[in-house]
Design an enzyme around this catalytic site. Structure first.
Site, PDB file in Angstrom:
ATOM      1  N   GLU A 283      26.649  28.577  46.406  1.00 32.85           N
ATOM      2  CA  GLU A 283      25.686  27.482  46.428  1.00 32.85           C
ATOM      3  C   GLU A 283      25.864  26.601  45.193  1.00 32.85           C
ATOM      4  O   GLU A 283      26.554  26.993  44.237  1.00 32.85           O
ATOM      5  CB  GLU A 283      24.259  28.060  46.456  1.00 32.85           C
ATOM      6  CG  GLU A 283      23.973  28.964  47.654  1.00 32.85           C
ATOM      7  CD  GLU A 283      23.706  28.181  48.945  1.00 32.85           C
ATOM      8  OE1 GLU A 283      24.128  27.024  49.077  1.00 32.85           O
ATOM      9  OE2 GLU A 283      23.080  28.775  49.859  1.00 32.85           O
TER      10      GLU A 283
ATOM     11  N   ASP B 299      32.103  35.211  54.323  1.00 31.73           N
ATOM     12  CA  ASP B 299      30.762  35.520  53.823  1.00 31.73           C
ATOM     13  C   ASP B 299      29.949  36.230  54.903  1.00 31.73           C
ATOM     14  O   ASP B 299      30.438  36.430  56.027  1.00 31.73           O
ATOM     15  CB  ASP B 299      30.046  34.245  53.323  1.00 31.73           C
ATOM     16  CG  ASP B 299      30.002  33.125  54.359  1.00 31.73           C
ATOM     17  OD1 ASP B 299      30.416  33.351  55.516  1.00 31.73           O
ATOM     18  OD2 ASP B 299      29.548  32.019  54.018  1.00 31.73           O
TER      19      ASP B 299
ATOM     20  N   HIS C 219      27.946  23.459  49.505  1.00 38.75           N
ATOM     21  CA  HIS C 219      28.370  24.843  49.262  1.00 38.75           C
ATOM     22  C   HIS C 219      29.673  25.153  50.010  1.00 38.75           C
ATOM     23  O   HIS C 219      30.029  24.491  50.988  1.00 38.75           O
ATOM     24  CB  HIS C 219      27.260  25.847  49.609  1.00 38.75           C
ATOM     25  CG  HIS C 219      26.988  26.052  51.056  1.00 38.75           C
ATOM     26  ND1 HIS C 219      25.839  26.620  51.523  1.00 38.75           N
ATOM     27  CD2 HIS C 219      27.717  25.766  52.184  1.00 38.75           C
ATOM     28  CE1 HIS C 219      25.879  26.701  52.834  1.00 38.75           C
ATOM     29  NE2 HIS C 219      27.001  26.183  53.260  1.00 38.75           N
TER      30      HIS C 219
ATOM     31  N   ASN D 181      24.771  20.851  51.480  1.00 38.77           N
ATOM     32  CA  ASN D 181      24.506  20.773  50.037  1.00 38.77           C
ATOM     33  C   ASN D 181      25.784  20.973  49.213  1.00 38.77           C
ATOM     34  O   ASN D 181      25.723  21.174  48.015  1.00 38.77           O
ATOM     35  CB  ASN D 181      23.440  21.804  49.637  1.00 38.77           C
ATOM     36  CG  ASN D 181      23.925  23.250  49.812  1.00 38.77           C
ATOM     37  OD1 ASN D 181      25.039  23.485  50.279  1.00 38.77           O
ATOM     38  ND2 ASN D 181      23.085  24.203  49.436  1.00 38.77           N
TER      39      ASN D 181
HETATM   40  P1  PGA Z   1      28.763  24.461  59.717  1.00 37.22           P
HETATM   41  O1  PGA Z   1      28.481  25.192  58.321  1.00 37.22           O
HETATM   42  O2  PGA Z   1      30.222  24.621  59.972  1.00 37.22           O
HETATM   43  O3  PGA Z   1      27.921  25.235  60.701  1.00 37.22           O
HETATM   44  O4  PGA Z   1      28.353  23.039  59.547  1.00 37.22           O
HETATM   45  C1  PGA Z   1      29.203  24.888  57.181  1.00 37.22           C
HETATM   46  C2  PGA Z   1      28.510  25.540  56.010  1.00 37.22           C
HETATM   47  O5  PGA Z   1      27.282  25.391  55.891  1.00 37.22           O
HETATM   48  O6  PGA Z   1      29.174  26.201  55.216  1.00 37.22           O
END
Ligand code: PGA
Length: 238
Positions: free
Chosen positions: A141, A67, A136, A134
């Site tokens: 999302e 992404d 995602h 959350n």
């Molecule tokens: P993080 O992010 O590895 O920085 O915890 C994961 C995400 O939010 O997809």
């Protein structure tokens, strides 16, 4: 979903690296989808060391970025492409043209996304995914359908806040580009990664709740080869 729990973050990294090295040995032209974010950084560092010591090679592999944030200056060190380049791509023996990532500055976004989809072609052998607080996956999302395509998305405010750890310019991103759940769910193998107590509640929900688009990570319960790699803190509510 196969649950793998490790006593410490160090043993979690060692376990993941052993799996990854085995997959590359079995299929040197492995097609990967990889995330930025904080969770995979120690794994990327360990894989870079494995390449430096000659025990692993990405010389025949391909890597697609999962992404990207929209609206940032291209030189912001917090773009997903920058994080991936710095933490892994520039430290391994992957040929430069085998790393593909989004360009959110393209004027003709429709063609850009179509070209990314075409480059992905038959799909991924191995997808690594962090888990958002959350639920995602990438920037899919809550509310994202299981067949959602590569697309531009509006970020939830919690994802925008999470981006603040990496992004240096203002304002923080409110939209992004993501590979959709359709490609993630059809990857031959998926590794969901979580470390630390802050992820324990979302990990509990993604394992125990009925699969629902409201918690995209829970949709991975249906994937036949999905491994959930947890350290003890992330697994503490299971
Ligand atoms: P993080 O992010 O590895 O920085 O915890 C994961 C995400 O939010 O997809």
């Amino acid at each position: 979903m196969n649950l793998l729990r490790f006593e410490s973050t160090e043993t979690w990294v060692d376990g993941l690296v052993a799996f990854w090295e085995a997959r590359l040995r079995a299929k040197p032209d492995l097609r990967h989808c990889l995330p930025a974010g904080g969770t995979p950084l120690p794994i990327y560092a360990a894989m870079a060391s494995a390449v430096a010591s000659g025990s692993s090679s990405f010389a025949d592999a391909e890597i697609f970025a999962l992404d990207e944030y929209g609206g940032l200056p291209p030189n912001d060190p917090g773009t997903c492409a920058s994080v991936l380049k710095r933490s892994l791509i520039e430290r391994i023996d992957l040929p430069a043209d085998r790393f593909q990532h989004f360009d959110p500055h393209r004027v003709d976004m429709h063609s850009h996304l179509a070209a990314y989809e075409q480059a992905i072609g038959p799909g991924f052998d191995l997808t690594l995914l962090g888990i958002g607080l959350n639920g995602h996956l990438g920037l899919n999302e809550p509310g994202s359908a299981a067949d959602s395509p590569i697309r531009r998305v509006a970020m939830h405010s919690s994802s925008t806040q999470a981006a603040a750890q990496y992004v240096k310019s203002a304002p923080l991103p409110t939209w992004g580009l993501t590979i959709g759940l359709k490609h993630l769910l059809s990857s031959k193998e998926v590794w969901l990664l979580a470390t630390g107590a802050a992820k324990a509640e979302v990990v509990r929900r993604l394992v125990r709740d009925k699969p629902t688009p409201e918690l995209p990570a829970s949709l991975m319960q249906r994937h036949p080869r999905c491994y959930l790699f947890l350290d003890a803190d992330a697994a503490r509510l299971l």
